[in-house]
Motif scaffolding. Structure first.
Motif, PDB file in Angstrom:
ATOM      1  N   VAL A  85       0.837  -1.204   0.000  1.00 35.22           N
ATOM      2  CA  VAL A  85       0.000   0.000   0.000  1.00 35.22           C
ATOM      3  C   VAL A  85       0.872   1.255   0.000  1.00 35.22           C
ATOM      4  N   LYS A  86       1.993   1.215   0.729  1.00 34.21           N
ATOM      5  CA  LYS A  86       2.925   2.352   0.720  1.00 34.21           C
ATOM      6  C   LYS A  86       3.464   2.596  -0.687  1.00 34.21           C
ATOM      7  N   ASP A  87       3.779   1.513  -1.370  1.00 37.50           N
ATOM      8  CA  ASP A  87       4.287   1.608  -2.735  1.00 37.50           C
ATOM      9  C   ASP A  87       3.235   2.227  -3.657  1.00 37.50           C
ATOM     10  N   LEU A  88       1.995   1.779  -3.501  1.00 39.21           N
ATOM     11  CA  LEU A  88       0.898   2.325  -4.306  1.00 39.21           C
ATOM     12  C   LEU A  88       0.653   3.796  -3.972  1.00 39.21           C
ATOM     13  N   TYR A  89       0.777   4.122  -2.696  1.00 44.15           N
ATOM     14  CA  TYR A  89       0.551   5.501  -2.254  1.00 44.15           C
ATOM     15  C   TYR A  89       1.581   6.452  -2.868  1.00 44.15           C
ATOM     16  N   ALA A  90       2.837   6.009  -2.904  1.00 38.72           N
ATOM     17  CA  ALA A  90       3.897   6.833  -3.497  1.00 38.72           C
ATOM     18  C   ALA A  90       3.641   7.033  -4.988  1.00 38.72           C
ATOM     19  N   LEU A  91       3.231   5.967  -5.658  1.00 39.51           N
ATOM     20  CA  LEU A  91       2.943   6.053  -7.090  1.00 39.51           C
ATOM     21  C   LEU A  91       1.712   6.918  -7.342  1.00 39.51           C
ATOM     22  N   SER A  92       0.738   6.810  -6.451  1.00 38.10           N
ATOM     23  CA  SER A  92      -0.469   7.621  -6.563  1.00 38.10           C
ATOM     24  C   SER A  92      -0.136   9.105  -6.436  1.00 38.10           C
ATOM     25  N   GLY A  93       0.777   9.429  -5.531  1.00 36.43           N
ATOM     26  CA  GLY A  93       1.192  10.817  -5.367  1.00 36.43           C
ATOM     27  C   GLY A  93       1.842  11.361  -6.625  1.00 36.43           C
ATOM     28  N   GLU A  94       2.620  10.519  -7.286  1.00 37.36           N
ATOM     29  CA  GLU A  94       3.272  10.930  -8.534  1.00 37.36           C
ATOM     30  C   GLU A  94       2.233  11.165  -9.628  1.00 37.36           C
ATOM     31  N   MET A  95       1.236  10.288  -9.689  1.00 36.91           N
ATOM     32  CA  MET A  95       0.180  10.450 -10.693  1.00 36.91           C
ATOM     33  C   MET A  95      -0.651  11.701 -10.424  1.00 36.91           C
TER      34      MET A  95
ATOM     35  N   HIS B 107      -6.927  12.276  -7.050  1.00 38.61           N
ATOM     36  CA  HIS B 107      -6.985  12.809  -5.684  1.00 38.61           C
ATOM     37  C   HIS B 107      -7.758  11.856  -4.774  1.00 38.61           C
ATOM     38  N   GLN B 108      -8.859  11.321  -5.285  1.00 37.35           N
ATOM     39  CA  GLN B 108      -9.673  10.405  -4.490  1.00 37.35           C
ATOM     40  C   GLN B 108      -8.932   9.099  -4.215  1.00 37.35           C
ATOM     41  N   MET B 109      -8.189   8.596  -5.209  1.00 36.50           N
ATOM     42  CA  MET B 109      -7.434   7.363  -5.009  1.00 36.50           C
ATOM     43  C   MET B 109      -6.356   7.559  -3.944  1.00 36.50           C
ATOM     44  N   LYS B 110      -5.664   8.664  -3.999  1.00 30.96           N
ATOM     45  CA  LYS B 110      -4.627   8.947  -3.006  1.00 30.96           C
ATOM     46  C   LYS B 110      -5.238   9.010  -1.604  1.00 30.96           C
ATOM     47  N   PHE B 111      -6.415   9.598  -1.509  1.00 31.29           N
ATOM     48  CA  PHE B 111      -7.106   9.696  -0.225  1.00 31.29           C
ATOM     49  C   PHE B 111      -7.478   8.310   0.307  1.00 31.29           C
TER      50      PHE B 111
END
Length: 248
Positions: free
Chosen positions: A40-50, A80-84
């Motif tokens: 999830v941390k990995d996805l969160y970092a990638l989500s922030g980049e997107m 934004h919603q995915m990152k949240f």
């Protein structure tokens, strides 16, 4: 920003999104707490980049206007919603492993999974439409001084596209009305049922869930065109009201 730079940003977001989707599948069925947290941390970092790329696209899209600006706003909203949602899961994972936390984690993951079902389709749809618009309007957008498309020309193009879209929607609706009239009745009845429960404006997925009719949103769009149903946008998503009920 030049059109070519805008295209490159779109391609970058497409690449990032493809990578995100491949990694997202890794959290399904993950039972190890620490392993899930890392994924999830990995996805969160990638989500922030997107989200950063989507934000840049949205800022620049104001110079193009029309559907390009509208769809980049949709991109930004979904990222934004995915990152949240990912952040919500991370916060729960950091609390510990007691019974109450596990229940909260299950709820947070359910919300994440439910949103993801809409998210993936919405992002690909928006990216495809933006790319199409950029290609079609390229000659106008790539003026010598990178001028904004004249509002008159853009307005007429938007009217044509809207008419084409409405025609396709109406044609699809009439086909379903002819081949499966019961589906149309079920959707209309489900919408009114939601109203009777106190929900004045209803999302298409809720109508689909109650009616059991697949792609109920297409029928709702058709009913909107013929004046039976009213539609408005809320939070970037269409919601519907049967005209036999009071306005609100």
């Amino acid at each position: 920003m030049k059109v070519e730079e805008f295209r490159e940003m779109l391609l970058k977001l497409k690449t990032l999104h493809s990578s995100f989707e491949k990694r997202f599948s890794g959290i399904y069925g993950e039972m190890e707490w620490e392993a899930l947290a890392e994924k999830v941390k990995d996805l969160y970092a990638l989500s922030g980049e997107m989200l950063e790329v989507a934000s840049s696209l949205y800022r620049e899209a104001g110079g193009f206007g029309g559907r390009i600006e509208e769809q980049t706003k949709e991109l930004y909203r979904n990222e934004h919603q995915m990152k949240f949602r990912l952040e919500e899961v991370l916060h729960v994972l950091a609390r510990g492993k007691d019974y109450e936390t596990r229940l909260k984690l299950s709820t947070a993951l359910d919300r994440l999974m439910q949103f993801h079902k809409v998210y993936d389709y919405a992002v690909w749809k928006a990216l495809s439409e933006i790319m199409k618009e950029v290609e079609e309007l390229g000659p106008f957008l790539e003026g010598e001084k990178e001028k904004k498309v004249p509002s008159g020309i853009m307005g007429e193009l938007e009217k044509i596209k809207k008419l084409q879209s409405e025609f396709e929607t109406l044609r699809g609706f009439l086909f379903r009305l002819y081949t499966h009239p019961g589906d149309v009745h079920k959707v209309e009845r489900a919408l009114m049922d939601w109203h009777s429960r106190g929900l004045l404006w209803v999302e298409a997925r809720n109508v689909e869930k109650l009616s059991g009719v697949e792609k109920a949103g297409e029928i709702l769009e058709g009913l909107t065109l013929i004046g039976v149903v009213e539609k408005k946008m809320r939070g970037g998503e269409g919601v519907y009201r049967h005209r036999s009920f009071g306005s609100g």
